[in-house]
Scaffold this active site. Structure first.
Site, mmCIF file in Angstrom:
data_model
loop_
_atom_site.group_PDB
_atom_site.id
_atom_site.type_symbol
_atom_site.label_atom_id
_atom_site.label_comp_id
_atom_site.label_asym_id
_atom_site.label_seq_id
_atom_site.Cartn_x
_atom_site.Cartn_y
_atom_site.Cartn_z
ATOM 1 N N HIS A 299 0.855 -1.191 0.000
ATOM 2 C CA HIS A 299 0.000 0.000 0.000
ATOM 3 C C HIS A 299 0.884 1.232 0.000
ATOM 4 O O HIS A 299 2.106 1.138 0.169
ATOM 5 C CB HIS A 299 -0.979 -0.015 1.180
ATOM 6 C CG HIS A 299 -0.368 0.094 2.533
ATOM 7 N ND1 HIS A 299 0.558 -0.799 3.019
ATOM 8 C CD2 HIS A 299 -0.555 1.016 3.527
ATOM 9 C CE1 HIS A 299 0.899 -0.451 4.242
ATOM 10 N NE2 HIS A 299 0.250 0.653 4.572
ATOM 11 N N HIS B 107 1.189 3.949 1.903
ATOM 12 C CA HIS B 107 1.642 4.728 3.057
ATOM 13 C C HIS B 107 3.162 4.893 2.978
ATOM 14 O O HIS B 107 3.879 4.000 2.537
ATOM 15 C CB HIS B 107 1.245 4.037 4.375
ATOM 16 C CG HIS B 107 -0.155 4.379 4.820
ATOM 17 N ND1 HIS B 107 -0.916 3.561 5.616
ATOM 18 C CD2 HIS B 107 -0.912 5.482 4.575
ATOM 19 C CE1 HIS B 107 -2.087 4.140 5.854
ATOM 20 N NE2 HIS B 107 -2.114 5.299 5.214
ATOM 21 N N ASP C 233 5.657 4.773 4.987
ATOM 22 C CA ASP C 233 6.608 3.845 5.615
ATOM 23 C C ASP C 233 6.768 2.541 4.835
ATOM 24 O O ASP C 233 7.594 1.694 5.208
ATOM 25 C CB ASP C 233 6.237 3.583 7.092
ATOM 26 C CG ASP C 233 4.822 3.052 7.275
ATOM 27 O OD1 ASP C 233 3.934 3.391 6.473
ATOM 28 O OD2 ASP C 233 4.608 2.287 8.237
ATOM 29 N N HIS C 234 6.023 2.394 3.765
ATOM 30 C CA HIS C 234 6.153 1.219 2.894
ATOM 31 C C HIS C 234 6.626 1.616 1.497
ATOM 32 O O HIS C 234 6.845 0.756 0.651
ATOM 33 C CB HIS C 234 4.800 0.506 2.772
ATOM 34 C CG HIS C 234 4.273 -0.005 4.073
ATOM 35 N ND1 HIS C 234 4.176 -1.340 4.371
ATOM 36 C CD2 HIS C 234 3.850 0.653 5.189
ATOM 37 C CE1 HIS C 234 3.705 -1.486 5.610
ATOM 38 N NE2 HIS C 234 3.493 -0.284 6.118
ATOM 39 N N HIS D 191 -7.431 -1.759 5.662
ATOM 40 C CA HIS D 191 -6.535 -0.763 6.239
ATOM 41 C C HIS D 191 -7.139 0.614 5.984
ATOM 42 O O HIS D 191 -8.199 0.721 5.398
ATOM 43 C CB HIS D 191 -5.149 -0.925 5.583
ATOM 44 C CG HIS D 191 -4.057 -0.147 6.243
ATOM 45 N ND1 HIS D 191 -3.891 -0.103 7.595
ATOM 46 C CD2 HIS D 191 -3.052 0.609 5.713
ATOM 47 C CE1 HIS D 191 -2.834 0.652 7.878
ATOM 48 N NE2 HIS D 191 -2.315 1.106 6.753
ATOM 49 N N ASP E 27 -0.415 -3.857 5.846
ATOM 50 C CA ASP E 27 -1.088 -3.442 7.072
ATOM 51 C C ASP E 27 -2.568 -3.817 6.999
ATOM 52 O O ASP E 27 -3.224 -3.608 5.978
ATOM 53 C CB ASP E 27 -0.982 -1.923 7.250
ATOM 54 C CG ASP E 27 0.458 -1.472 7.454
ATOM 55 O OD1 ASP E 27 1.359 -2.329 7.435
ATOM 56 O OD2 ASP E 27 0.674 -0.258 7.631
ATOM 57 N N HIS F 54 6.436 -5.094 11.402
ATOM 58 C CA HIS F 54 5.701 -3.825 11.454
ATOM 59 C C HIS F 54 5.281 -3.551 12.893
ATOM 60 O O HIS F 54 4.105 -3.402 13.230
ATOM 61 C CB HIS F 54 4.473 -3.883 10.529
ATOM 62 C CG HIS F 54 3.897 -2.530 10.197
ATOM 63 N ND1 HIS F 54 2.944 -1.937 10.982
ATOM 64 C CD2 HIS F 54 4.132 -1.664 9.194
ATOM 65 C CE1 HIS F 54 2.600 -0.767 10.446
ATOM 66 N NE2 HIS F 54 3.318 -0.572 9.365
HETATM 67 ZN ZN LIG Z 1 -0.082 1.603 6.547
#
Ligand SMILES: [Zn+2]
Ligand SMILES: [Zn+2]
Lengths: 306, 306
Positions: free
Chosen positions: A62, A64, A66-67, A139, A210, A268
């Site tokens: 996804h 976001h 942090d990914h 998510h 997530d 995570h």
């Molecule tokens: Zn996320």
């Protein structure tokens, strides 16, 4: 297959855990795939034995940060590696625009072919060795989990039976192993099924983005040899996890149990938990799913052969 | 003022050098500014004593990825730090669109006020303590160099003269120091100039982006206490440097000499050079500018007081 955790933190890096990325080594010639690429993933690769020119596919769960934020730098740095062939990047719709924007701003050019695939749920890639399926998770934004299945390999040759039947070693062995029936020089017919064991099923690794606990997480992890699942929070924080679209370590254990997975590795992990807290978190849920471990950065593990 | 080098590599990170970022500590309460933010700058900060909530301004020299890709992650991680106040981000036109795109894709939200200023050449920021000027350099894309000048501080009080004149210590000392003339209780007038030394000029630090040698580099470095200049290549590679919009270490030394800078610190060093090669590169050009050093990651240095 071998799994290497490159980043195991949630949201932001800590001194010991980087933001999310998982490498899946495919066993031959150090080829590997990446799942997610938080900022600093290329730095983690530099500190590992993995080389960017051996990276063949990237799967983003996804969008976001942090990914995702490590992707532009990783892609441009890959051009510096000799022999970097084509690369396929799979991710949710929107990933192409993100890469286009980063590359336009920075006037970046790649020395290799980048093929961006904006995915929908279903089988997203198939080759001789593997099948990759994706399903949507639950998510805050659109998020996928991936399930990688090796193709079954032919069963073992029964060498005693072959000797008894008088089959000479050589090309006939190969034919039989591949499932072909043969005739020998003297006219004797030998059926493959007589001398070859049942096909060995391929291994399955499920790597999820997530998510709160959901039916698709169970589907993806069904009988998996290894399920890699997020566990942002500790057991008891389920309400908070749900509110933020995440799972607790107990949620993850429940999914693994329901799916009948063989092993669960959680990653995570919120930066609020230190190593000791993480160890405690894991112990607390062994009653739900005993074969559970927490990943840390650079943790490597083989996926046991069937 | 104190300079901390967070990343000193060109183009891509190596095992020891990260891509470009330089921190300038302003002396009080650990406040600092950043110049450029290549991928992994927030990780370098985590490994240093600098805290993101003390970061007040970011200046981006140009939008190439090795100076830029660390920005979205650093900005979002800053929200996790308690007491993170407003942040001003200065950079070439295009930087707003880049941040907007990264944040839109990743649905990022900040817990503090981010003020993005797309700059043109000239004085871009002024406060009680400092003036920041920017000039365009010569690179493959639009690129700026920054010159930070401290305001002059009042000269020293001449305590012997004050005693001779019978000025009682207390508020009158402050007035005189601030440049005000005073009258004492007995009516005696004392002029500030009689008892206060000449103002102490502020220090100047020039931090330049990627560039080939150019007149504006000299202007920015004019009489600077410290000039931070790129040196992507070794002496003798001037033709290649020019073709790519870069400088050799000899080019940088020439600029420092022409500008009359007091110190030169070179950074943005190609990943092809190891530590030994860098030491050699520096030695080779000491005839051009003796007070030259090469930065490495985490190298810290004070800017000498005037
Ligand atoms: Zn996320
Ligand atoms: Zn550049």
């Amino acid at each position: 297959m071998r799994i290497v955790f490159l980043g195991t933190s949630a949201g932001r890096p800590t001194k010991t855990r980087n933001v999310t990325s998982v490498a899946l080594l495919l066993g031959r010639h150090n080829r590997f795939w990446l799942f997610d690429a938080g900022e600093g993933t290329q730095h983690r690769l530099l500190a590992s034995k993995l080389k960017l020119n051996k990276l063949e596919r990237i799967f983003i769960t996804h969008l976001h940060g942090d990914h995702l934020y490590g992707l532009p730098g990783l892609l441009t740095s890959r051009s510096y590696f000799e022999g970097a062939g084509p690369l396929r990047l799979f991710g949710p719709p929107g990933i192409r625009e993100y890469i286009d924007c980063a590359f336009k701003t920075s006037e970046a050019h790649l020395d290799y072919e980048l093929d961006i695939v904006e995915i929908e749920a279903g089988t997203i890639a198939e080759d001789e060795g593997h099948k990759v399926e994706a399903l949507e998770l639950e998510h805050r934004i659109r998020c996928f989990g991936y399930r990688v299945t090796e193709r079954p390999v032919p069963g073992q040759l029964d060498l005693a039976a072959l000797a008894r039947l008088g089959v000479p070693s050589g090309p006939l062995f190969g034919k039989l192993k591949r499932g072909e029936d043969i005739s020998m020089a003297d006219g004797t017919a030998v059926r493959s099924a007589e001398v070859v064991g049942p096909p060995i099923p391929g291994r399955t690794v499920a790597i999820l983005g997530d998510t709160t606990p959901c039916a698709n997480a169970v589907m993806l992890g069904k009988d998996a040899d290894v399920l890699v699942h997020e566990a942002t929070f500790a057991a008891g924080m389920e309400e908070k996890a749900l509110a933020y679209g995440h799972s607790t370590v107990r949620d993850a254990a429940g999914i693994a149990a329901e799916a009948g997975a063989k092993r669960l590795i959680v990653t995570h992990i919120s930066s609020r938990f230190d190593d000791e807290a993480v160890a405690r978190m894991i112990d607390e849920v062994k009653d739900v799913f005993p074969n559970i471990e927490a990943a840390e950065d650079f943790y490597e593990t083989d996926v046991a052969k069937n």
